[in-house]
Design a protein around this motif. Structure first.
Motif, PDB file in Angstrom:
ATOM      1  N   ALA A 292     -12.224  13.319  92.561  1.00 53.93           N
ATOM      2  CA  ALA A 292     -11.217  14.328  92.201  1.00 53.93           C
ATOM      3  C   ALA A 292     -10.699  14.098  90.790  1.00 53.93           C
ATOM      4  O   ALA A 292     -10.532  15.043  90.009  1.00 53.93           O
ATOM      5  N   ALA A 293     -10.447  12.820  90.445  1.00 54.56           N
ATOM      6  CA  ALA A 293      -9.959  12.494  89.102  1.00 54.56           C
ATOM      7  C   ALA A 293     -10.997  12.819  88.040  1.00 54.56           C
ATOM      8  O   ALA A 293     -10.670  13.275  86.935  1.00 54.56           O
ATOM      9  N   LEU A 294     -12.275  12.594  88.355  1.00 56.36           N
ATOM     10  CA  LEU A 294     -13.353  12.948  87.427  1.00 56.36           C
ATOM     11  C   LEU A 294     -13.439  14.458  87.263  1.00 56.36           C
ATOM     12  O   LEU A 294     -13.618  14.966  86.147  1.00 56.36           O
ATOM     13  N   ARG A 295     -13.308  15.188  88.353  1.00 55.73           N
ATOM     14  CA  ARG A 295     -13.348  16.642  88.283  1.00 55.73           C
ATOM     15  C   ARG A 295     -12.160  17.207  87.507  1.00 55.73           C
ATOM     16  O   ARG A 295     -12.256  18.288  86.917  1.00 55.73           O
ATOM     17  N   ALA A 296     -11.055  16.464  87.491  1.00 57.31           N
ATOM     18  CA  ALA A 296      -9.874  16.890  86.733  1.00 57.31           C
ATOM     19  C   ALA A 296      -9.959  16.485  85.261  1.00 57.31           C
ATOM     20  O   ALA A 296      -9.068  16.813  84.478  1.00 57.31           O
ATOM     21  N   GLY A 297     -11.012  15.745  84.887  1.00 57.16           N
ATOM     22  CA  GLY A 297     -11.210  15.357  83.487  1.00 57.16           C
ATOM     23  C   GLY A 297     -10.218  14.336  82.993  1.00 57.16           C
ATOM     24  O   GLY A 297      -9.870  14.317  81.809  1.00 57.16           O
ATOM     25  N   THR A 298      -9.757  13.420  83.874  1.00 56.34           N
ATOM     26  CA  THR A 298      -8.691  12.507  83.488  1.00 56.34           C
ATOM     27  C   THR A 298      -9.153  11.315  82.657  1.00 56.34           C
ATOM     28  O   THR A 298      -8.337  10.674  82.001  1.00 56.34           O
ATOM     29  N   MET A 299     -10.456  10.972  82.670  1.00 56.74           N
ATOM     30  CA  MET A 299     -10.876   9.706  82.058  1.00 56.74           C
ATOM     31  C   MET A 299     -12.037   9.885  81.088  1.00 56.74           C
ATOM     32  O   MET A 299     -12.834  10.819  81.218  1.00 56.74           O
ATOM     33  N   THR A 300     -12.102   8.979  80.128  1.00 58.51           N
ATOM     34  CA  THR A 300     -13.260   8.887  79.238  1.00 58.51           C
ATOM     35  C   THR A 300     -14.086   7.649  79.545  1.00 58.51           C
ATOM     36  O   THR A 300     -15.262   7.577  79.183  1.00 58.51           O
ATOM     37  N   ASP A 301     -13.463   6.664  80.206  1.00 62.66           N
ATOM     38  CA  ASP A 301     -14.132   5.397  80.518  1.00 62.66           C
ATOM     39  C   ASP A 301     -13.739   4.974  81.929  1.00 62.66           C
ATOM     40  O   ASP A 301     -12.584   5.133  82.333  1.00 62.66           O
ATOM     41  N   LEU A 302     -14.714   4.413  82.647  1.00 68.80           N
ATOM     42  CA  LEU A 302     -14.483   4.010  84.036  1.00 68.80           C
ATOM     43  C   LEU A 302     -15.034   2.616  84.277  1.00 68.80           C
ATOM     44  O   LEU A 302     -16.182   2.321  83.937  1.00 68.80           O
ATOM     45  N   VAL A 303     -14.209   1.743  84.876  1.00 66.35           N
ATOM     46  CA  VAL A 303     -14.668   0.458  85.403  1.00 66.35           C
ATOM     47  C   VAL A 303     -14.569   0.556  86.920  1.00 66.35           C
ATOM     48  O   VAL A 303     -13.486   0.842  87.457  1.00 66.35           O
ATOM     49  N   VAL A 304     -15.679   0.334  87.611  1.00 65.22           N
ATOM     50  CA  VAL A 304     -15.711   0.550  89.054  1.00 65.22           C
ATOM     51  C   VAL A 304     -16.656  -0.460  89.691  1.00 65.22           C
ATOM     52  O   VAL A 304     -17.641  -0.886  89.077  1.00 65.22           O
ATOM     53  N   ASP A 305     -16.366  -0.866  90.923  1.00 69.67           N
ATOM     54  CA  ASP A 305     -17.255  -1.797  91.600  1.00 69.67           C
ATOM     55  C   ASP A 305     -18.501  -1.072  92.106  1.00 69.67           C
ATOM     56  O   ASP A 305     -18.526   0.153  92.239  1.00 69.67           O
ATOM     57  N   GLU A 306     -19.528  -1.858  92.371  1.00 68.62           N
ATOM     58  CA  GLU A 306     -20.855  -1.316  92.690  1.00 68.62           C
ATOM     59  C   GLU A 306     -20.841  -0.439  93.944  1.00 68.62           C
ATOM     60  O   GLU A 306     -21.436   0.647  93.973  1.00 68.62           O
ATOM     61  N   ARG A 307     -20.160  -0.889  94.988  1.00 72.95           N
ATOM     62  CA  ARG A 307     -20.148  -0.122  96.239  1.00 72.95           C
ATOM     63  C   ARG A 307     -19.445   1.220  96.065  1.00 72.95           C
ATOM     64  O   ARG A 307     -19.899   2.249  96.582  1.00 72.95           O
ATOM     65  N   ALA A 327      -5.005  26.004  91.075  1.00 69.94           N
ATOM     66  CA  ALA A 327      -4.825  26.379  89.674  1.00 69.94           C
ATOM     67  C   ALA A 327      -5.281  25.306  88.723  1.00 69.94           C
ATOM     68  O   ALA A 327      -5.563  25.571  87.572  1.00 69.94           O
ATOM     69  N   GLY A 328      -5.357  24.047  89.195  1.00 68.99           N
ATOM     70  CA  GLY A 328      -5.690  22.976  88.270  1.00 68.99           C
ATOM     71  C   GLY A 328      -7.156  22.644  88.193  1.00 68.99           C
ATOM     72  O   GLY A 328      -7.579  21.826  87.387  1.00 68.99           O
ATOM     73  N   GLY A 329      -8.000  23.222  89.041  1.00 66.52           N
ATOM     74  CA  GLY A 329      -9.414  22.892  89.027  1.00 66.52           C
ATOM     75  C   GLY A 329     -10.163  23.747  88.034  1.00 66.52           C
ATOM     76  O   GLY A 329      -9.617  24.368  87.149  1.00 66.52           O
ATOM     77  N   GLY A 330     -11.473  23.814  88.223  1.00 67.13           N
ATOM     78  CA  GLY A 330     -12.263  24.703  87.380  1.00 67.13           C
ATOM     79  C   GLY A 330     -12.630  24.083  86.077  1.00 67.13           C
ATOM     80  O   GLY A 330     -13.189  23.002  86.018  1.00 67.13           O
ATOM     81  N   ALA A 331     -12.252  24.731  84.948  1.00 69.04           N
ATOM     82  CA  ALA A 331     -12.734  24.341  83.632  1.00 69.04           C
ATOM     83  C   ALA A 331     -12.390  22.918  83.288  1.00 69.04           C
ATOM     84  O   ALA A 331     -13.156  22.208  82.673  1.00 69.04           O
ATOM     85  N   GLY A 332     -11.197  22.477  83.698  1.00 69.63           N
ATOM     86  CA  GLY A 332     -10.780  21.129  83.337  1.00 69.63           C
ATOM     87  C   GLY A 332     -11.559  20.050  84.052  1.00 69.63           C
ATOM     88  O   GLY A 332     -11.515  18.898  83.667  1.00 69.63           O
ATOM     89  N   ALA A 333     -12.291  20.424  85.098  1.00 71.14           N
ATOM     90  CA  ALA A 333     -12.957  19.408  85.905  1.00 71.14           C
ATOM     91  C   ALA A 333     -14.032  18.678  85.157  1.00 71.14           C
ATOM     92  O   ALA A 333     -14.310  17.526  85.434  1.00 71.14           O
ATOM     93  N   ARG A 334     -14.665  19.298  84.172  1.00 69.70           N
ATOM     94  CA  ARG A 334     -15.760  18.652  83.449  1.00 69.70           C
ATOM     95  C   ARG A 334     -15.425  18.421  81.991  1.00 69.70           C
ATOM     96  O   ARG A 334     -16.288  18.073  81.201  1.00 69.70           O
ATOM     97  N   GLU A 335     -14.189  18.620  81.618  1.00 74.62           N
ATOM     98  CA  GLU A 335     -13.820  18.424  80.233  1.00 74.62           C
ATOM     99  C   GLU A 335     -13.671  16.945  79.935  1.00 74.62           C
ATOM    100  O   GLU A 335     -13.038  16.215  80.675  1.00 74.62           O
ATOM    101  N   THR A 336     -14.265  16.496  78.853  1.00 74.60           N
ATOM    102  CA  THR A 336     -14.107  15.130  78.411  1.00 74.60           C
ATOM    103  C   THR A 336     -13.843  15.119  76.917  1.00 74.60           C
ATOM    104  O   THR A 336     -14.154  16.067  76.214  1.00 74.60           O
ATOM    105  N   SER A 337     -13.240  14.033  76.438  1.00 75.39           N
ATOM    106  CA  SER A 337     -13.053  13.884  74.988  1.00 75.39           C
ATOM    107  C   SER A 337     -13.209  12.426  74.664  1.00 75.39           C
ATOM    108  O   SER A 337     -13.012  11.575  75.499  1.00 75.39           O
ATOM    109  N   ARG A 338     -13.557  12.102  73.454  1.00 75.48           N
ATOM    110  CA  ARG A 338     -13.757  10.730  73.046  1.00 75.48           C
ATOM    111  C   ARG A 338     -12.674  10.332  72.058  1.00 75.48           C
ATOM    112  O   ARG A 338     -12.188  11.158  71.323  1.00 75.48           O
TER     113      ARG A 338
END
Length: 338
Positions: A292-307, A327-338
């Motif tokens: 959900a957080a990825l779909r909302a475009g909240t992050m540019t970098d992710l540290v996550v465990d293997e499982r 109202a918050g989904g859609g276009a913002g879900a795949r937006e990223t910035s560096r």
């Protein structure tokens, strides 16, 4: 650089890059072998040298590449054994996150930090790094109906300030106001506005995702921040988790979730204005809120465990739980910035 910092750099370069023995380095630096050993230890502790093991059996590299390709972010997957305990997984993710953050954060930068179980673990693993003119600012309020929350959040945020020699700005407001009107009034106060301005100027944001359930429970759901009516409302709204105490549905929507009008953390829209946004996640129970957080475009970098990385891709490739459109989904879900 100080003379000692120069010696640390020289010793590390000769030992790790040129394969020079410690006895030879000691003669070159006019010191003892034991001193060289301490210099090399210092290089590892400060993040100047990072040692990574990549067992051939781990799926971590391929999982990281798949997540990066799917969501347009940089991904760092931490190898963990399938039999590992949740606390051990959390510690490994915290260590990796702390080293990565220390390599990025430098003088004259602003770091925005949320609070929670994962961020508390990161704070305990921070390598010391001297900076100048840097600032650490708290991203969301911490008071709840049981306690002021000040001691918990202050200690956590202060750990980041101490590790980097940075000025610390706390955010002494509730995690959730009782009424949206109270939040609107407080947001006009100059003392609150000053912290909000620092947040808006952040170069890096550090946060995790909260999950309603889990073996290692998210702090916002286990420490008195929500009453029974709030929890019931979250279920009615198909909420799967939160980022910085802003609640998300599985499809990444958030704007029309009623509780968010009372939340004090930055919204996904506000987070996307920060150039680098580092999310640390441990525990496969967080795979759904992470998606959900990825779909909302909240992050540019992710540290996550293997499982969790594997579970995330499994859900995403299968269509995943998408929740109801909002109202918050859609276009913002795949937006990223560096």
């Amino acid at each position: 650089m100080t003379d000692r910092e120069q010696d640390v750099l020289r010793a590390a370069s000769m030992y790790y890059l040129q394969d020079v023995k410690m006895e030879v380095i000691a003669r070159h630096l006019h010191t003892s072998r034991s001193t060289v050993s301490r210099l090399l230890k210092r290089a590892r502790e400060t993040g100047l040298v990072e040692i990574t093991l990549r067992p051939s059996s781990t799926r971590a590299p391929s999982l990281g590449r798949s997540i990066s390709a799917a969501f347009g972010i940089d991904t760092y997957v931490v190898p963990v054994p399938d039999s590992g305990e949740p606390a051990d997984t959390l510690d490994q993710v915290a260590r990796a996150t702390a080293r990565l953050l220390a390599s990025w954060f430098d003088s004259d930068m602003i770091l925005g930090v949320a609070w929670g179980t994962t961020l508390a673990a990161v704070s305990r693993r921070l390598p010391p790094k001297a900076t100048h003119g840097s600032v650490v600012v708290q991203l969301n309020g911490a008071a709840n109906t049981r306690t002021s929350g000040i001691e918990y959040a202050s200690d956590l945020i202060a750990s980041f300030g101490s590790a980097f020699g940075a000025t610390v700005h706390h955010f002494p407001v509730p995690a959730f106001f009782d009424y949206p009107e109270t939040k609107q009034a407080m947001w006009r106060e100059r003392s609150v506005r000053r912290v909000l301005d620092e947040q808006a100027r952040a170069d890096i944001a550090l946060f995790s995702v909260g999950s309603v359930t889990g073996t290692v429970p998210s702090h916002v759901y286990s420490a008195g921040y929500l009453d029974e009516d709030d929890v019931e409302l979250l279920h009615e709204q198909s909420v799967v988790g939160d980022v910085c105490t802003v609640f998300l549905r599985a499809d990444g929507s958030w704007q029309d979730v009623p509780l968010n009008a009372r939340a004090t953390g930055p919204s996904p829209e506000q987070l996307r204005r920060i150039p680098r946004r580092l999310c640390a996640v441990a525990g496969d129970n967080k795979a759904v809120p992470l998606l959900a957080a990825l779909r909302a475009g909240t992050m540019t970098d992710l540290v996550v465990d293997e499982r969790t990385a594997a579970r995330l891709l499994e859900i995403a490739r299968g269509g995943g739980p998408r929740g109801r459109a909002g109202a918050g989904g859609g276009a913002g879900a795949r937006e990223t910035s560096r």
